[in-house]
Design a protein around this motif. Structure first.
Motif, PDB file in Angstrom:
ATOM      1  N   LEU A   1      10.035  33.258  47.880  1.00 41.96           N
ATOM      2  CA  LEU A   1      10.327  34.264  46.857  1.00 41.96           C
ATOM      3  C   LEU A   1      11.299  33.708  45.824  1.00 41.96           C
ATOM      4  CD1 LEU A   1      10.155  37.126  45.739  1.00 41.96           C
ATOM      5  CD2 LEU A   1      11.965  37.801  47.342  1.00 41.96           C
ATOM      6  N   VAL A   2      12.322  32.986  46.282  1.00 39.93           N
ATOM      7  CA  VAL A   2      13.297  32.393  45.359  1.00 39.93           C
ATOM      8  C   VAL A   2      12.618  31.339  44.484  1.00 39.93           C
ATOM      9  CG1 VAL A   2      15.501  31.199  45.183  1.00 39.93           C
ATOM     10  CG2 VAL A   2      15.118  32.809  47.057  1.00 39.93           C
ATOM     11  N   ILE A   3      11.757  30.517  45.085  1.00 35.24           N
ATOM     12  CA  ILE A   3      11.065  29.475  44.316  1.00 35.24           C
ATOM     13  C   ILE A   3      10.203  30.093  43.222  1.00 35.24           C
ATOM     14  CG2 ILE A   3       9.311  27.672  44.437  1.00 35.24           C
ATOM     15  CD1 ILE A   3      10.346  26.952  47.204  1.00 35.24           C
ATOM     16  N   ILE A   4       9.499  31.166  43.544  1.00 34.42           N
ATOM     17  CA  ILE A   4       8.638  31.818  42.543  1.00 34.42           C
ATOM     18  C   ILE A   4       9.475  32.346  41.379  1.00 34.42           C
ATOM     19  CG2 ILE A   4       7.177  33.834  42.127  1.00 34.42           C
ATOM     20  CD1 ILE A   4       5.984  33.386  44.914  1.00 34.42           C
ATOM     21  N   VAL A   5      10.630  32.932  41.685  1.00 37.98           N
ATOM     22  CA  VAL A   5      11.506  33.445  40.620  1.00 37.98           C
ATOM     23  C   VAL A   5      11.971  32.301  39.722  1.00 37.98           C
ATOM     24  CG1 VAL A   5      13.740  34.522  40.153  1.00 37.98           C
ATOM     25  CG2 VAL A   5      12.259  35.452  41.941  1.00 37.98           C
ATOM     26  N   ILE A   6      12.344  31.165  40.318  1.00 34.52           N
ATOM     27  CA  ILE A   6      12.821  30.020  39.537  1.00 34.52           C
ATOM     28  C   ILE A   6      11.685  29.420  38.714  1.00 34.52           C
ATOM     29  CG2 ILE A   6      13.795  27.697  39.684  1.00 34.52           C
ATOM     30  CD1 ILE A   6      15.258  28.611  42.227  1.00 34.52           C
ATOM     31  N   ALA A   7      10.519  29.204  39.345  1.00 37.88           N
ATOM     32  CA  ALA A   7       9.395  28.584  38.644  1.00 37.88           C
ATOM     33  C   ALA A   7       8.896  29.460  37.507  1.00 37.88           C
ATOM     34  CB  ALA A   7       8.271  28.292  39.629  1.00 37.88           C
ATOM     35  N   ALA A   8       8.926  30.781  37.684  1.00 42.04           N
ATOM     36  CA  ALA A   8       8.489  31.689  36.626  1.00 42.04           C
ATOM     37  C   ALA A   8       9.374  31.545  35.389  1.00 42.04           C
ATOM     38  CB  ALA A   8       8.508  33.125  37.136  1.00 42.04           C
ATOM     39  N   GLN A   9      10.666  31.349  35.587  1.00 40.75           N
ATOM     40  CA  GLN A   9      11.579  31.164  34.453  1.00 40.75           C
ATOM     41  C   GLN A   9      11.311  29.837  33.748  1.00 40.75           C
ATOM     42  OE1 GLN A   9      15.792  32.395  35.253  1.00 40.75           O
ATOM     43  NE2 GLN A   9      14.984  32.833  37.282  1.00 40.75           N
ATOM     44  N   LEU A  10      10.993  28.796  34.531  1.00 39.32           N
ATOM     45  CA  LEU A  10      10.621  27.516  33.930  1.00 39.32           C
ATOM     46  C   LEU A  10       9.350  27.669  33.101  1.00 39.32           C
ATOM     47  CD1 LEU A  10      11.006  24.440  33.665  1.00 39.32           C
ATOM     48  CD2 LEU A  10       9.730  24.187  35.812  1.00 39.32           C
ATOM     49  N   LEU A  11       8.397  28.426  33.614  1.00 35.44           N
ATOM     50  CA  LEU A  11       7.148  28.663  32.894  1.00 35.44           C
ATOM     51  C   LEU A  11       7.405  29.381  31.575  1.00 35.44           C
ATOM     52  CD1 LEU A  11       4.038  28.693  32.789  1.00 35.44           C
ATOM     53  CD2 LEU A  11       4.100  30.795  34.142  1.00 35.44           C
ATOM     54  N   LEU A  12       8.375  30.302  31.575  1.00 38.68           N
ATOM     55  CA  LEU A  12       8.683  31.073  30.371  1.00 38.68           C
ATOM     56  C   LEU A  12       9.584  30.324  29.396  1.00 38.68           C
ATOM     57  CD1 LEU A  12       9.242  34.586  32.011  1.00 38.68           C
ATOM     58  CD2 LEU A  12       7.242  33.793  30.722  1.00 38.68           C
ATOM     59  N   GLY A  13      10.060  29.139  29.788  1.00 35.26           N
ATOM     60  CA  GLY A  13      10.848  28.316  28.890  1.00 35.26           C
ATOM     61  C   GLY A  13      12.338  28.595  28.892  1.00 35.26           C
ATOM     62  N   ARG A  14      12.834  29.270  29.908  1.00 37.56           N
ATOM     63  CA  ARG A  14      14.276  29.533  29.984  1.00 37.56           C
ATOM     64  C   ARG A  14      15.011  28.225  30.239  1.00 37.56           C
ATOM     65  NH1 ARG A  14      17.498  34.086  30.903  1.00 37.56           N
ATOM     66  NH2 ARG A  14      19.482  33.619  31.887  1.00 37.56           N
ATOM     67  N   GLU A  15      16.106  27.981  29.511  1.00 38.54           N
ATOM     68  CA  GLU A  15      16.805  26.705  29.607  1.00 38.54           C
ATOM     69  C   GLU A  15      17.464  26.504  30.963  1.00 38.54           C
ATOM     70  OE1 GLU A  15      19.498  25.982  26.445  1.00 38.54           O
ATOM     71  OE2 GLU A  15      17.967  26.087  24.878  1.00 38.54           O
ATOM     72  N   GLU A  16      18.086  27.549  31.499  1.00 31.67           N
ATOM     73  CA  GLU A  16      18.766  27.440  32.781  1.00 31.67           C
ATOM     74  C   GLU A  16      18.259  28.533  33.709  1.00 31.67           C
ATOM     75  OE1 GLU A  16      22.928  27.663  32.106  1.00 31.67           O
ATOM     76  OE2 GLU A  16      23.054  25.666  31.218  1.00 31.67           O
ATOM     77  N   PRO A  17      18.142  28.232  34.996  1.00 34.67           N
ATOM     78  CA  PRO A  17      17.618  29.239  35.928  1.00 34.67           C
ATOM     79  C   PRO A  17      18.604  30.381  36.144  1.00 34.67           C
ATOM     80  CG  PRO A  17      18.306  27.272  37.123  1.00 34.67           C
ATOM     81  CD  PRO A  17      18.401  26.945  35.665  1.00 34.67           C
ATOM     82  N   TRP A  18      18.082  31.597  36.132  1.00 38.59           N
ATOM     83  CA  TRP A  18      18.860  32.793  36.453  1.00 38.59           C
ATOM     84  C   TRP A  18      18.328  33.352  37.763  1.00 38.59           C
ATOM     85  CZ3 TRP A  18      17.071  37.663  37.487  1.00 38.59           C
ATOM     86  CH2 TRP A  18      18.049  38.665  37.621  1.00 38.59           C
ATOM     87  N   LEU A  19      19.256  33.823  38.594  1.00 39.73           N
ATOM     88  CA  LEU A  19      18.879  34.460  39.850  1.00 39.73           C
ATOM     89  C   LEU A  19      19.679  35.744  40.010  1.00 39.73           C
ATOM     90  CD1 LEU A  19      18.790  31.370  42.250  1.00 39.73           C
ATOM     91  CD2 LEU A  19      16.822  32.678  41.434  1.00 39.73           C
ATOM     92  N   PRO A  20      19.090  36.787  40.587  1.00 37.87           N
ATOM     93  CA  PRO A  20      19.841  38.024  40.819  1.00 37.87           C
ATOM     94  C   PRO A  20      20.987  37.787  41.792  1.00 37.87           C
ATOM     95  CG  PRO A  20      17.712  38.091  41.920  1.00 37.87           C
ATOM     96  CD  PRO A  20      17.694  36.880  41.052  1.00 37.87           C
ATOM     97  N   GLY A  21      21.951  38.680  41.741  1.00 34.41           N
ATOM     98  CA  GLY A  21      23.152  38.505  42.542  1.00 34.41           C
ATOM     99  C   GLY A  21      22.885  38.348  44.026  1.00 34.41           C
TER     100      GLY A  21
END
Length: 213
Positions: free
Chosen positions: A72-92
């Motif tokens: 689940l964490v990997i999918i959240v990180i990879a989705a942000q990379l796909l969207l072009g976010r410069e740095e990974p964000w994760l919920p608290g």
């Protein structure tokens, strides 16, 4: 008096991954490290490094429980990379997840015994597959591979694909990215073929039941 302009930021790919994992284990102390603390110790390769760190425990064959949470964490990180976010964000709540010291040590030991070849073989090449559009392509295959990790007893092969994709992004090595894409594609194709075969077999068996009755 003129000031000297700052030097441009270099794209450093000279990461010693095995040494990095050992340093994280040493920094953990008795309490280990939270995901936030691990993220803060990474540099401009945070996406690739985080996914590599998360994929290592999933390499253990037949492991159940950990891959489902980690996936689940990997999918959240990879989705942000796909969207072009410069740095990974994760919920608290994800950032507060803690890697125990025993896990950090086991990960460092595993990397020293099994992953030394990564530092020896990886280098910047085929950059079109590890930068820009190549990063987005890698993110797509990361998500697809992770979706199969969360299935019971199917974690090792897609985790290999994830590790290759992550190393490709970290070291700007397009050959590793292509290798990860190839393994992910083959694995997804195999699972799809098995699933279709089971559906056809079930349909065939159901058609026989009225005749047998």
């Amino acid at each position: 008096m003129t000031s000297t302009p700052p030097a441009p930021k270099t794209d450093d790919v000279s990461h010693d991954l095995v040494r990095l994992l050992r340093r994280l284990a040493d920094d953990g102390g008795e309490s280990g490290l939270t995901l936030a603390e691990i993220r803060d110790r990474l540099d401009e390769r945070a996406y690739g490094l985080l996914i590599l760190l998360l994929s290592i425990p999933c390499l253990v064959p037949g492991l159940y429980g950990v891959p489902q949470v980690v996936g689940l964490v990997i999918i959240v990180i990879a989705a942000q990379l796909l969207l072009g976010r410069e740095e990974p964000w994760l919920p608290g709540w994800m950032l507060r997840l803690r890697a125990r010291q025993s896990w950090l040590n086991a990960m460092a030991d595993f990397s020293e015994q099994r992953l030394g070849w990564i530092d020896r073989l990886s280098r910047p090449r085929l950059l079109m597959f590890s930068t820009g559009f190549g990063e987005r392509l890698a993110a797509v295959f990361m998500i697809l591979a992770t979706l199969t990790i969360v299935l019971p007893l199917t974690n090792t092969i897609p985790s290999v694909a994830l590790a290759l994709l992550a190393v490709g992004l970290i070291q700007r090595d397009g050959l590793f990215v292509l290798g990860g894409c190839a393994i992910a594609t083959a694995w997804i194709g195999l699972l799809s073929a098995v699933g279709v075969g089971l559906l056809i077999g079930a349909d065939w068996a159901l058609r026989l039941l009225p005749g047998a009755a």
